[in-house]
Each structure stands twice: as C-alpha cells, then as structure tokens.
Design a protein around this motif. Structure first.
Motif, short mmCIF file in Angstrom:
data_model
loop_
_atom_site.label_atom_id
_atom_site.label_comp_id
_atom_site.label_asym_id
_atom_site.label_seq_id
_atom_site.Cartn_x
_atom_site.Cartn_y
_atom_site.Cartn_z
N ALA A 1 14.21 53.86 60.01
CA ALA A 1 13.06 54.81 60.20
C ALA A 1 12.61 54.24 58.21
O ALA A 1 11.46 54.89 58.31
N HIS A 2 13.17 53.55 57.61
CA HIS A 2 12.83 53.88 56.38
C HIS A 2 11.92 52.49 56.84
O HIS A 2 10.83 52.65 55.52
N ALA A 3 11.79 51.52 57.06
CA ALA A 3 11.34 50.62 57.71
C ALA A 3 9.79 51.14 57.71
O ALA A 3 8.60 50.29 57.84
N VAL A 4 9.71 51.89 58.81
CA VAL A 4 8.26 52.18 59.86
C VAL A 4 7.86 53.63 58.58
O VAL A 4 6.62 53.09 58.27
N LEU A 5 8.30 54.16 57.46
CA LEU A 5 7.88 55.12 57.21
C LEU A 5 7.17 54.62 56.16
O LEU A 5 5.99 55.12 55.39
N ASP A 6 7.77 53.24 55.79
CA ASP A 6 7.00 52.71 54.10
C ASP A 6 6.15 51.66 54.81
O ASP A 6 5.16 51.16 53.64
N ALA A 7 6.30 51.33 56.09
CA ALA A 7 4.86 50.87 56.14
C ALA A 7 3.65 51.47 56.25
O ALA A 7 2.62 51.04 56.10
N VAL A 8 3.74 52.92 56.24
CA VAL A 8 2.09 53.57 55.96
C VAL A 8 1.78 53.65 54.71
O VAL A 8 0.73 53.31 54.07
N ARG A 9 2.97 53.85 53.60
CA ARG A 9 2.45 52.95 52.43
C ARG A 9 2.04 51.97 51.92
O ARG A 9 1.35 52.05 51.01
N ALA A 10 2.70 51.33 52.91
CA ALA A 10 2.20 49.79 52.49
C ALA A 10 0.74 49.70 52.62
O ALA A 10 -0.17 49.52 52.02
N ALA A 11 0.07 49.83 54.19
CA ALA A 11 -1.57 49.80 54.22
C ALA A 11 -1.51 51.16 53.60
O ALA A 11 -2.85 50.56 53.50
N ARG A 12 -1.56 51.97 53.23
CA ARG A 12 -2.44 52.74 52.21
C ARG A 12 -2.60 52.30 51.29
O ARG A 12 -4.35 52.42 50.76
N SER A 13 -2.05 51.26 50.88
CA SER A 13 -1.95 51.03 49.01
C SER A 13 -3.12 49.53 49.68
O SER A 13 -3.39 48.81 48.28
N LEU A 14 -3.27 48.89 50.50
CA LEU A 14 -4.26 47.59 50.57
C LEU A 14 -5.12 47.67 50.68
O LEU A 14 -6.04 48.66 50.54
N ALA A 15 -6.01 46.91 49.66
CA ALA A 15 -7.30 47.45 49.34
C ALA A 15 -8.00 47.53 50.09
O ALA A 15 -9.01 47.91 50.46
N SER A 16 -8.32 46.63 51.35
CA SER A 16 -9.35 46.08 52.11
C SER A 16 -8.97 47.24 53.53
O SER A 16 -9.56 47.37 54.26
N ALA A 17 -8.21 48.14 53.12
CA ALA A 17 -7.39 49.26 54.60
C ALA A 17 -8.50 49.89 54.53
O ALA A 17 -8.84 50.66 53.20
N SER A 18 -8.89 50.66 55.28
CA SER A 18 -10.31 51.77 55.62
C SER A 18 -9.37 53.26 54.96
O SER A 18 -9.60 53.84 54.90
N VAL A 19 -7.92 52.70 55.78
CA VAL A 19 -6.83 54.38 55.89
C VAL A 19 -6.33 54.49 54.11
O VAL A 19 -6.53 53.73 53.73
N THR A 20 -7.06 55.81 54.21
CA THR A 20 -6.36 56.32 52.71
C THR A 20 -5.70 57.34 53.08
O THR A 20 -4.48 57.67 54.64
N ASP A 21 -5.14 58.56 52.12
CA ASP A 21 -4.05 59.69 52.09
C ASP A 21 -4.48 60.45 53.43
O ASP A 21 -3.56 61.21 53.48
N TYR B 1 6.73 44.04 52.01
CA TYR B 1 6.91 45.46 50.92
C TYR B 1 8.51 46.10 51.06
O TYR B 1 9.15 45.50 51.50
N LYS B 2 8.38 46.72 50.19
CA LYS B 2 9.70 47.47 49.60
C LYS B 2 10.47 48.21 50.04
O LYS B 2 8.94 48.88 50.86
#
Length: 442
Positions: free
Chosen positions: A192-212, A87-88
């Motif tokens: 810090a940025h890598a940690v916070l952006d990991a959340v955004r990346a996981a949320r956008s993953l189609a196979s993930a059950s987590v949402t916003d 992820y970016k």
C-alpha cells in the motif's frame, strides 16, 4: 543455479531467518558494485544510497527509460516517454525504504474532462528476483537466458491506459528491483505504501505533466489487486494528500490463509516461498516457527526462490506441495492452524477491515481457485458493510480445469471493462454501487 552476488547474502539471510538467526539488512556498501541476478545484470540505478530523504514519496533519483515497444510519430514516441524512478517510502516496520518504478508520460492527449490524470499500476506477481521488476519489464518484456524466465505482462495494461492519454506510474514494490533487501511479497502495508508514494514521486517529477490537481486512480490485479485495495484502505491515514478518484482491485489476495490453501500444489506453488521469505524478513517472531518446521529442502527452496521470477517458479516448482518442505510432513495450511503467532500475523495482512477511500471496483473470476473467488468476494462485502462505494463484478468464465488459467482468464477478459470504469472515474463521472444486490451475486 547462479545467484547475483549481493543477493547471495539476502538468500543466505532467508535461510538464516528460517533457522532463527538474526538477519542483517544490506547496506549501501553491500550494493555499490554491479549486481547480477540469474545471469541478468541489474543496472546500478537500482542500488539504493546509504541515506534516504525524509519525506515519503520524495524522489531519490531518476533517469530516462527506454521502452522496448515504442514507435515514432509526429507528436512524439508512442505510447510515450518513460522515466525510471527511485523514491522513498516507509515499510511495515516504520523504517525508510527505497522503492523503484517507472513513470510514463503519454503522447496521446487526455480526452476526458479536467487535467491529465495519473494511474498507479500495481503489478501482479512478478517474482522475487530483482530482474523480475515491472520497471525492467518495460525495457525487457521477455528475458529468457537459460537461467531465468521473466515476462513483463503488465505492459499490456500500462499501454492501454497510455493510449487513452492517462499518465502511468508503475511501482516495483518494496525490495523488487531495489537491491538492498528481499521483496516483501503480498505484504499489505509495504504494498500500500509503495503504491501511494508512487503518486507523490510522479507528481514531483519535473518532466511530468501531472500535478497535485490531477485525478488519481489505482489499478491492479492479483498481487496488484491486493496492493491497490490495501492502498485504498490506508490512504486516509498514510497519504491524505493523495485523493483517489477510483480504485480497481482485480482478484485480490485479501485473506492469505485461504490464498495459501489455493496456491499449495498449484502451478504457482513457488509463490509460497516468496510469501515466506517476505514474512520472515518482516516479522522476527516467525523465525522460531520457521526453524521448527522447515526442512533442508524447504530452506533450499526459499533461497532459490528469492532470486526467481514467475517463469522460474512455474518451471521449477509447479504442483509442489508445501508438505515436502516441512520436518513434520504438514502442509503450510496445517501449520497455520497449529500456530497462533502465524495466525495473528496473517490476520494483520487481511484486507477488508477498513473502509476504502473513494469508489472501488472489485472483480474476481467465479471459478478462480488459485486466488480463491470467495475471499475476494468477502472483501467486497466487508467494504460494503463499512459504507464503502463498491462496484462488485463477478467474472463469469467457465472453469478450464487449471488453477492458473482460471486465475489469469479474468485478467484478460475483464481488463477492458476495468480500464473503462477507471477512466470514467478519472473523467469525473460519478460511480455507482451494487452493495444492495451483492448478496444475490455469485
């Protein structure tokens, strides 16, 4: 010792930086071929493309990831299904950077209140070679090939969270795994940025059950404790869309000047090389200082450590004194005292200067002399003074006479309590604070 081809340039760049030369970042063309680091072939997945998406946390690519420790069950594989991520993110200099990691969808049901939560596991010290990345540790918990020793010890915390039905995303941090640059070890902003952006990346993953709407927690010990703490501080300015239900920060290296003194001459003395490599890559103003002080042995150590994992550092650099790396015979701590530019850089890395978002739990072993207890306690006290909701927990283990064991003992003894505290926050239970009594605690 063999060095992976594309990071030979990076290792050489570290030496060039030490000599005051201008480093040229690796490009996509540099990492188009297979990368080998200390005898380990790095999957091509970890080679970043030449261009990245604009949005922080945007997925660059993903693929299924095989978990080495997995069992079949009627409900699906235990503990879950894993996906490798790239992820970016944005680095400390404000530039785009590719970060790798892994998301694991748990098979176990979430039994707390509300939707399934998400926890970012910020790994502790893994090393600086790409083969050390925590996402690879999920697939290969132990690498022992005669050239490198890598242990995926963070798998334990990951699996314990998954067993509770918590979705987990693991970040590899900037430059660890991704083959285009060196890992910027203990860099506050990059972590810090890598940690916070990991959340955004996981949320956008189609196979993930987590949402916003999924509650988010951060979990980290040692290097991970610092990254999680820094993320809690920077959340409001960098990622206001990532609301934090709770942050666990164990043994954080909050004051790198004090941590440098604790590590020098210890079992983990090699971590000084990782720090220097990362700092030289991040801050050009430090290059003339490195040119002035690093001797040939120091430059060779930095190049070697740029591809090393924790095991390699323990076997190759345990109890090494930084004074053996300098032209003057001074320790790195003495050089810090003599160089205002270096002092100013390290001051910018200090954690505890901003109020953290959400409730935080800070735990540190009272006899931890590797990542000194006092500076971690001070971070908690500073957060209390800023109005943070802090639960400070000193871990009362006796000193065993070894700095590394004094540091890692609390990792194991406190982990269950840390996970319970965090899952309570993810369930919506209100957090307490012991800031009023913190002055009375060790």
């Amino acid at each position: 010792m063999p060095v992976r081809p594309t990071l030979l340039a990076a290792a050489t760049a570290a030496v060039a930086l030490a000599l005051g030369a201008q480093a040229v970042p690796a490009t996509a063309a540099d990492v188009s071929a297979s990368v080998v680091s200390r005898g380990v072939e790095i999957p091509e997945f970890y080679n970043p493309p030449s261009t990245l998406p604009e949005a922080d946390g945007a997925l660059v690519r993903s693929e299924p990831l095989r978990l080495a420790l997995s069992l079949p069950s009627l409900g699906g594989p235990l503990p879950g299904r894993a996906t490798r991520l790239m992820y970016k993110s944005t680095d400390a200099g404000g530039g785009p950077v590719a970060v790798t990691g892994a998301y694991i969808e748990p098979t176990a049901q979430w039994r707390g209140d509300g939707p399934r939560p998400l926890v970012v596991v910020a790994p502790g010290t893994m090393g600086q070679g790409d083969q050390c990345a925590a996402s690879m540790g999920l697939e290969h918990p132990l690498r022992l090939n005669g050239e490198t020793v890598s242990v995926g010890y963070e798998d334990l915390s990951v699996y314990r969270l998954l067993a509770r039905g918590v979705a987990v995303v693991v970040t590899d941090y900037v430059g660890l795994g991704a083959t285009d640059r060196l890992h910027t070890y203990v860099n506050r902003v990059d972590g810090a940025h890598a940690v916070l952006d990991a959340v955004r990346a996981a949320r956008s993953l189609a196979s993930a059950s987590v949402t916003d709407d999924s509650p988010v927690g951060l979990f980290g010990y040692s290097q991970g404790g610092g990254a999680a703490a820094a993320a809690a501080e920077l959340q409001s300015s960098y990622a206001p869309d990532v609301e934090l239900a709770g942050t666990y920060s164990g043994a954080p290296p909050a004051d790198l000047t004090e941590v440098t003194a604790g590590i020098d001459g210890s079992d983990l003395a090699g971590a000084l090389g990782w720090s220097l490599n990362g700092f030289l890559q991040t801050e050009p103003a430090l290059r003339p200082i490195a040119d002035r002080y690093l001797n040939q042995a120091g430059r060779e150590a930095l190049a070697d450590l740029s591809t090393a994992c924790v095991g390699d550092a323990l076997f190759g650099y345990a109890y090494r004194r930084s004074s053996s790396w300098t032209t003057t015979g001074q320790s790195l701590g003495d050089i810090i005292k003599a160089e205002p530019t270096l002092q100013a850089f390290l001051a910018k890395q200090r954690i505890g200067t901003k109020k953290p978002a959400g409730p935080v739990r800070v735990a540190t072993g009272v006899n931890d002399n590797l990542v000194p207890h006092g500076q971690a306690r001070r971070m908690a006290a500073d957060w209390c003074a800023l109005g943070g909701k802090v639960s400070y927990d000193p871990v009362l283990l006796p000193s065993v006479g070894n700095a590394l064991l004094n540091h890692f003992g609390p990792l194991l003894s406190d982990q269950g309590d840390a996970i319970s505290w965090l899952t309570d926050r993810l369930s919506g239970e209100p957090a307490g604070s012991n800031c009023r009594v913190l002055p009375l605690l060790p």
